[in-house]
Design an enzyme around this catalytic site. Sequence first.
Site, PDB file in Angstrom:
ATOM      1  N   CYS A  97      36.943  45.472  33.500  1.00 13.21           N
ATOM      2  CA  CYS A  97      35.666  45.811  34.124  1.00 13.21           C
ATOM      3  C   CYS A  97      35.334  47.297  33.964  1.00 13.21           C
ATOM      4  CB  CYS A  97      35.695  45.452  35.607  1.00 13.21           C
ATOM      5  SG  CYS A  97      34.163  45.869  36.454  1.00 13.21           S
ATOM      6  N   VAL A 135      34.173  43.144  41.418  1.00 14.10           N
ATOM      7  CA  VAL A 135      34.983  44.349  41.499  1.00 14.10           C
ATOM      8  C   VAL A 135      34.149  45.508  40.969  1.00 14.10           C
ATOM      9  CG1 VAL A 135      37.213  43.194  41.324  1.00 14.10           C
ATOM     10  CG2 VAL A 135      36.018  43.820  39.226  1.00 14.10           C
ATOM     11  N   LYS A 163      39.121  33.673  41.856  1.00  2.72           N
ATOM     12  CA  LYS A 163      39.107  34.718  42.881  1.00  2.72           C
ATOM     13  C   LYS A 163      39.838  34.268  44.148  1.00  2.72           C
ATOM     14  CE  LYS A 163      34.603  36.163  41.123  1.00  2.72           C
ATOM     15  NZ  LYS A 163      33.153  36.206  41.361  1.00  2.72           N
ATOM     16  N   GLU A 213      30.729  47.961  45.456  1.00  5.99           N
ATOM     17  CA  GLU A 213      29.750  48.560  44.550  1.00  5.99           C
ATOM     18  C   GLU A 213      30.272  49.907  44.039  1.00  5.99           C
ATOM     19  OE1 GLU A 213      26.712  47.605  42.970  1.00  5.99           O
ATOM     20  OE2 GLU A 213      27.708  45.759  43.547  1.00  5.99           O
ATOM     21  N   SER A 214      30.361  50.011  42.704  1.00  8.23           N
ATOM     22  CA  SER A 214      30.991  51.179  42.087  1.00  8.23           C
ATOM     23  C   SER A 214      30.258  52.478  42.403  1.00  8.23           C
ATOM     24  CB  SER A 214      31.097  50.989  40.575  1.00  8.23           C
ATOM     25  OG  SER A 214      29.812  50.922  39.975  1.00  8.23           O
TER      26      SER A 214
END
Length: 227
Positions: free
Chosen positions: A13, A53, A40, A65-66
Amino acid sequence: MSQPIVLVSHLLCPYVQRAAIVLLEKGVPFERRNIDLANKPDWFLAISPLGKVPILQVGKTAIFESAVICEYLDETLPPPLHPPHPLQRAQHRGWMELGSAILADIASFYSAKDEATLEQKALQLQHKFAQINAVLGEGPYFAGKQFTLVDAVFAPIFRYLDAFDAIADFGLLAQSPAVQAWRQALAQRPSVQRAVVIEYPQLLNAFLSSRNSALSLHMQEHTPRFS
């Protein structure tokens, strides 16, 4: 930060890589916990409302949330990776959003089912890279000598380009020499290198070849196009 930090991850990711790069730039110890997104676990779904992720666990608190994770880390841990002036910070956040749009275009590129669509997606990517090329200075990073959150966003993007370049010359940076130089500088950054496992290139190639797409066919033929 006194509380233990866990980064819930997936090996491929790019959004996880953003968070990992920021953590590594901050020099804070953290544990990586990789999950299978095709299967998951319940504990993950309980803390990830979107089922995606990365997830950052700070003690018993989970953040998803990145972009939110990166902003939180920058607010709470030195050194700052955002510029001090509010207007500059807003500009940087805008370019970070462009990075997310480029990732969406990259997904469309490697999933394109025919050659015409693949070429169209390549042209879209070429245009976006040319836009950012126009605002880059002398480097080596987005804002000059200082590594910022924009760099953390774009480093995972350039990993895809490494994989694409090994397949064929799609001309994605044909109009963007400054972006190419930026890409090379980020590849040398220790935090960028350590954000993925050693096997990442092989894992990414296996993922791309399994897409049943025009790019997958290129991988089988290994002949350059769009040059």
